[in-house]
Design a protein around this motif. Structure first.
Motif, short mmCIF file in Angstrom:
data_model
loop_
_atom_site.label_atom_id
_atom_site.label_comp_id
_atom_site.label_asym_id
_atom_site.label_seq_id
_atom_site.Cartn_x
_atom_site.Cartn_y
_atom_site.Cartn_z
N GLN A 32 0.82 -1.21 0.00
CA GLN A 32 0.00 0.00 0.00
C GLN A 32 0.86 1.26 0.00
N GLN A 140 -2.46 14.73 1.42
CA GLN A 140 -2.58 13.67 0.41
C GLN A 140 -2.35 12.30 1.05
N PHE A 143 -5.32 11.34 3.16
CA PHE A 143 -6.46 10.96 2.32
C PHE A 143 -6.27 9.57 1.73
N VAL A 144 -5.10 9.30 1.20
CA VAL A 144 -4.85 7.99 0.59
C VAL A 144 -4.91 6.90 1.67
N LYS A 146 -6.68 6.90 4.43
CA LYS A 146 -8.09 6.69 4.75
C LYS A 146 -8.79 5.89 3.65
N THR A 147 -8.44 6.18 2.40
CA THR A 147 -9.03 5.45 1.27
C THR A 147 -8.60 3.99 1.27
N LEU A 148 -7.31 3.74 1.49
CA LEU A 148 -6.80 2.37 1.46
C LEU A 148 -7.26 1.54 2.64
N GLY A 150 -9.98 2.38 4.71
CA GLY A 150 -11.41 2.52 5.00
C GLY A 150 -11.68 2.95 6.42
N ASP A 152 -11.34 5.88 9.71
CA ASP A 152 -11.17 7.26 10.16
C ASP A 152 -9.95 7.27 11.06
#
Length: 166
Positions: A32, A140, A143-144, A146-148, A150, A152
Motif C-alpha cells: 500500500q 494527500q 487521504f490515501v 483513509k481510502t486504502l 477505509g 477514520d
C-alpha cells in the motif's frame, strides 16, 4: 514577539504533520505504501521521500547551511526499496534536524535573503513555503491512507462531541 510565534508554530506544525505521516505509515502494508493509481501519481512512499528531500534542502541546507545533497528525481522514481520503518526513520530524522534549525533561527534573520533551488527568498518565506508544502502532501498521505484502509484516523474526533444542551 510575532517572529517567535511564527518560528514556534512552524516547528509545531511540522512535528504534528510529521507524526500523522508516521501514523499513516504504521497503518499500511509495504504494498500500500508504494501503490500508485497510475504512472502520473505518486505513492505514499514517494511523497515521504519527497518531503524528506524538500525539508532537508530548504530548511537544513538552505536555512541551516548544511550541504545540499538532494536528488529530487530519485524521490519520484522510486518504486519501493524502503519499508515503513525506514521511511518513518527518514522523515523523523529530517524533521528533527529541520525543527532544530528553525528553533535556532534568530528573529532578526527572518528577512535575510537566501537562495534555495535557484530561488531567492527570505528565510521567513522559505520556512512558510516548506510548512505549506509539507501540509499539502501530508493531506494527500492522510487521504490515501483513509481510502486504502477505509478507516477514520481520528485526528479530529474531539470535534464530534455532542453539543451541550442549555
Amino acid at each position: 514577539m510575532i517572529a517567535d510565534l511564527f518560528l514556534s508554530f512552524s516547528r509545531e506544525r511540522l512535528q504534528l504533520l510529521g507524526s500523522r505521516i508516521v501514523d499513516c505509515l504504521g497503518c499500511l502494508s509495504e504494498e500500500q505504501i508504494w501503490a500508485r493509481g497510475s504512472e502520473n501519481e505518486n505513492s505514499i512512499g514517494n511523497l515521504v521521500l519527497h518531503l524528506s528531500g524538500n525539508v532537508h534542502q530548504w530548511i537544513v541546507s538552505g536555512v541551516g547551511g548544511k550541504a545540499d545533497v538532494r536528488n529530487r528525481s530519485s524521490e519520484f522514481a522510486a518504486r519501493g526499496g524502503l519499508n515503513a520503518r525506514e521511511l518513518k526513520s527518514r522523515i523523523e530524522t529530517t524533521l528533527t534536524k529541520a525543527t532544530e534549525v528553525i528553533r535556532t533561527v534568530p528573529a532578526s534573520r527572518l528577512p535575510a535573503r537566501i537562495t534555495v533551488q535557484g530561488q531567492e527568498k527570505t528565510v521567513l518565506e522559505v520556512i512558510y513555503t516548506v510548512v505549506e508544502h509539507f501540509a499539502q502532501h501530508a493531506g494527500q498521505i492522510i487521504f490515501v491512507t483513509k481510502t486504502l484502509t477505509g478507516s477514520d484516523l481520528g485526528y479530529h474526533k474531539h470535534l464530534n462531541r455532542p453539543a451541550e444542551t442549555p
